[in-house]
Design an enzyme around this catalytic site. Structure first.
Site, PDB file in Angstrom:
ATOM      1  N   GLY A 153      -0.259  29.642   6.127  1.00 53.12           N
ATOM      2  CA  GLY A 153       0.635  29.067   7.120  1.00 53.12           C
ATOM      3  C   GLY A 153       0.704  29.877   8.395  1.00 53.12           C
ATOM      4  O   GLY A 153       0.069  30.922   8.550  1.00 53.12           O
ATOM      5  N   TRP A 191      17.035  46.049  33.079  1.00 58.17           N
ATOM      6  CA  TRP A 191      16.803  46.571  34.421  1.00 58.17           C
ATOM      7  C   TRP A 191      15.394  46.264  34.927  1.00 58.17           C
ATOM      8  O   TRP A 191      15.203  45.795  36.057  1.00 58.17           O
ATOM      9  CB  TRP A 191      17.066  48.081  34.451  1.00 58.17           C
ATOM     10  CG  TRP A 191      16.820  48.669  35.799  1.00 58.17           C
ATOM     11  CD1 TRP A 191      15.761  49.428  36.200  1.00 58.17           C
ATOM     12  CD2 TRP A 191      17.638  48.492  36.964  1.00 58.17           C
ATOM     13  NE1 TRP A 191      15.874  49.749  37.532  1.00 58.17           N
ATOM     14  CE2 TRP A 191      17.027  49.190  38.023  1.00 58.17           C
ATOM     15  CE3 TRP A 191      18.835  47.818  37.200  1.00 58.17           C
ATOM     16  CZ2 TRP A 191      17.560  49.229  39.303  1.00 58.17           C
ATOM     17  CZ3 TRP A 191      19.374  47.858  38.478  1.00 58.17           C
ATOM     18  CH2 TRP A 191      18.738  48.561  39.511  1.00 58.17           C
ATOM     19  N   GLU A 201      20.631  42.417  36.190  1.00 55.87           N
ATOM     20  CA  GLU A 201      21.153  43.575  36.918  1.00 55.87           C
ATOM     21  C   GLU A 201      20.534  43.633  38.323  1.00 55.87           C
ATOM     22  O   GLU A 201      19.493  44.223  38.501  1.00 55.87           O
ATOM     23  CB  GLU A 201      20.840  44.859  36.143  1.00 55.87           C
ATOM     24  CG  GLU A 201      21.395  44.848  34.719  1.00 55.87           C
ATOM     25  CD  GLU A 201      21.033  46.107  33.957  1.00 55.87           C
ATOM     26  OE1 GLU A 201      20.869  47.184  34.587  1.00 55.87           O
ATOM     27  OE2 GLU A 201      20.907  46.035  32.731  1.00 55.87           O
ATOM     28  N   TRP A 249      24.420  51.298  23.709  1.00 58.01           N
ATOM     29  CA  TRP A 249      23.028  51.387  24.162  1.00 58.01           C
ATOM     30  C   TRP A 249      22.515  52.754  23.747  1.00 58.01           C
ATOM     31  O   TRP A 249      23.087  53.766  24.177  1.00 58.01           O
ATOM     32  CB  TRP A 249      22.928  51.243  25.676  1.00 58.01           C
ATOM     33  CG  TRP A 249      21.521  51.377  26.153  1.00 58.01           C
ATOM     34  CD1 TRP A 249      20.889  52.531  26.540  1.00 58.01           C
ATOM     35  CD2 TRP A 249      20.548  50.333  26.254  1.00 58.01           C
ATOM     36  NE1 TRP A 249      19.594  52.273  26.886  1.00 58.01           N
ATOM     37  CE2 TRP A 249      19.354  50.932  26.719  1.00 58.01           C
ATOM     38  CE3 TRP A 249      20.557  48.963  25.993  1.00 58.01           C
ATOM     39  CZ2 TRP A 249      18.191  50.196  26.938  1.00 58.01           C
ATOM     40  CZ3 TRP A 249      19.402  48.238  26.218  1.00 58.01           C
ATOM     41  CH2 TRP A 249      18.237  48.853  26.688  1.00 58.01           C
TER      42      TRP A 249
END
EC number: 3.2.1.14
Length: 427
Positions: free
Chosen positions: A102, A131, A171, A378
Site C-alpha cells: 500500500g 520565522w 512573524e 519552544w
C-alpha cells in the site's frame, strides 16, 4: 518562535513597559481556565531528528495536551507543503517495514500518530510558517484565491497526516493591509475546518491556533478581537525579549518589568497579556509561551550592562539549550519579583538569560492566578528530565496532569491518502 532576531532589531527603540514588580496584579476577576483544564503545548521541530537526535518517541506525551509539529512552508499560490519529506513522512524508525503493501506514511508523522493512539488526550497540530518561512505568507494571504488555496491545502495535509488542527506562525504582518489579510486567512481556515468537521463521522471540532507576538510593535498592528473569533487559543511567544540585537544584556523572558534595572527588561509578558485582554482576547485563551533555552551575552559586567558578542551555543552562537545550563563556574541569580533568572560567570564575564525551575514555578503561579489557558514551550528537544524539567515543573504547578484539559484526540482519518494511517496504524 526562536527565529525572531530580524524582527527584534528594533526592540530597543520602544518605550519601556510600565512598572509592575510583584506577582499580584490589577486584572479584572479572571475567567475560568480552559474548558476542562489547562493546556500544555510544545513545539516539536522536524530538524530536531538530525544533530539533536530528538525524535517524537522521546516526548513525555502525558505531560502535553497539544504538540505543534513545525514547520510546513507556503508557496506563492497559497499551497501549504511539507518542508522536509524525509523527516516528515519517509524516515523508517525501528519497527517500520520496507515491504508493507500500500501507500504508507512513516517518519515523524507516523510516530506522532502513534503517540496520539497511546495517549488519547494528546492532540497534534501542523504548524505552518515560522520565522524562516514567514515572508511567504504575504502574497497568498492578499487574495481570496490564495487564502482559499492555503485553507484547502492545509486542511488536506491535516486529513492526510492525522493532525487535530492547524497552527499558523506568521512573524509578522507589517501593516494594516496584512493585518486584515491575516483575519481573512484565519476566517478561510476556520470555515474549511468547520466544513470538514460537519461531515466527519465523529463530528469532532478541529483546532485553529496561532503563535502570537509579545512585542507591542507587532501585536498592536493586529486585529486581535477579530482574529479571536476564529481561534481556539493563542500561543503567546513570551520570549526573545532581549538578545544579540540589543545594546545591553537583558532578561529575555521576564514576566514583569524591573523597577531597579529597567534597561534589562525592555518588554514583559505581563504587559502583553494585559494588552491582549484589553483588546478583547479572553485570558483563558492565552497560552503563555516559555523558553527551553537561554540567550547569552559576552564581555559584560552583568545584567543591564553593555556586552560584546554572544559567544558559543548549543547549536547556534548565543543560544544555549536549557539542558546545558547552568554552565560550570557560573552563579545563578533568580529574581522572583520579575519572574526572571540568569547565570553569570564573573571570570569569563559571560551571562545567559534563561528560566530556572524556580522561575518556571513562578510562571505557573502567574498562569493560574490570572485565569490563563496554560503554558507553551519552544522547543521540545531542550528540556531536562525529572525534577529539573521546566515542563514538568509548570505542569505540576498547574495542579499536575489531572488538571490538564481533557479532550480526546481524533484517530479516524477516512480521507487520508495513506493506507496505514487511514486504517489506524495497525500493529
Amino acid at each position: 518562535m526562536r527565529f525572531l532576531i530580524g524582527a527584534l532589531l528594533t526592540l530597543q527603540t520602544l518605550v519601556q513597559a510600565s512598572s509592575m514588580s510583584s506577582m499580584p496584579n490589577s486584572y479584572p476577576v479572571p475567567e475560568a481556565p480552559a474548558e476542562g483544564g489547562f493546556r500544555s503545548v510544545v513545539y516539536f521541530v522536524n530538524w530536531a531528528i538530525y544533530g539533536r537526535g530528538h525524535n517524537p518517541q522521546d516526548l513525555k506525551a502525558d505531560q502535553f495536551t497539544h504538540i505543534l509539529y513545525a514547520f510546513a512552508n507556503i508557496r506563492p499560490s497559497g499551497e501549504v507543503y511539507l518542508s522536509d519529506t524525509w523527516a516528515d513522512t519517509d524516515k523508517h524508525y525501528p519497527g517500520d517495514k520496507w515491504d508493507e503493501p500500500g501507500n504508507n506514511v512513516y517518519g515523524c508523522i507516523k510516530q506522532m500518530y502513534l503517540l496520539k493512539k497511546n495517549n488519547r488526550n494528546l492532540k497534534t497540530l501542523l504548524s505552518i510558517g515560522g520565522w524562516t518561512y514567514s515572508p511567504n505568507f504575504k502574497t497568498p494571504a492578499s487574495t481570496e484565491e490564495g487564502r482559499k488555496k492555503f485553507a484547502d491545502t492545509s486542511l488536506k495535509l491535516m486529513k492526510d497526516l492525522g493532525f487535530d488542527g492547524i497552527d499558523i506562525d506568521w512573524e509578522y504582518p507589517e501593516d494594516e493591509k496584512q493585518a486584515n489579510d491575516f483575519v481573512l486567512l484565519l476566517k478561510a481556515c476556520r470555515e474549511a475546518l468547520d466544513a470538514y468537521s460537519a461531515k466527519h463521522p465523529n463530528g469532532k471540532k478541529f483546532l485553529l491556533t496561532i503563535a502570537s507576538p509579545a512585542g507591542p510593535q507587532n501585536y498592536n498592528k493586529l486585529k486581535l478581537a477579530e482574529m479571536d473569533k476564529y481561534l481556539d487559543f493563542w500561543n503567546l511567544m513570551a520570549y526573545d525579549f532581549s538578545g544579540s540585537w540589543d545594546k545591553v544584556s537583558g532578561h529575555m523572558s521576564n514576566v514583569f518589568p524591573s523597577t531597579t534595572k529597567p534597561e534589562s527588561t525592555p518588554f514583559s509578558s505581563d504587559k502583553a497579556v494585559k494588552d491582549y485582554i484589553k483588546a478583547g482576547v479572553p485570558a483563558n485563551k492565552i497560552v503563555l509561551g516559555m523558553p527551553l533555552y537561554g540567550r547569552a551575552f559576552a564581555s559584560t559586567d552583568g545584567i543591564g550592562t553593555s556586552f560584546n558578542g554572544v559567544g558559543g551555543g548549543s547549536w547556534e552562537n548565543g543560544v544555549w539549550d536549557y539542558k546545558d545550563m547552568p554552565q560550570q563556574g557560573a552563579q545563578v541569580t533568580e529574581l522572583e519579583d520579575i519572574a526572571a533568572s540568569y547565570s553569570y560567570d564573573k571570570n569569563k564575564r559571560y551571562l545567559i538569560s534563561y528560566d530556572t525551575v524556580k522561575i518556571a514555578g513562578k510562571k505557573a503561579e502567574y498562569i493560574t492566578k490570572n485565569g490563563m489557558g496554560g503554558g507553551m514551550w519552544w522547543e521540545s528537544s531542550s528540556d531536562k528530565t525529572g525534577n529539573e524539567s521546566l515542563v514538568g515543573t509548570v505542569v505540576n504547578g498547574l495542579g499536575g496532569t489531572g488538571k490538564l484539559e481533557q479532550r480526546e484526540n481524533e484517530l479516524s482519518y477516512p480521507e487520508s491518502v495513506y493506507d496505514n494511517l487511514k486504517n489506524g496504524m495497525p500493529s
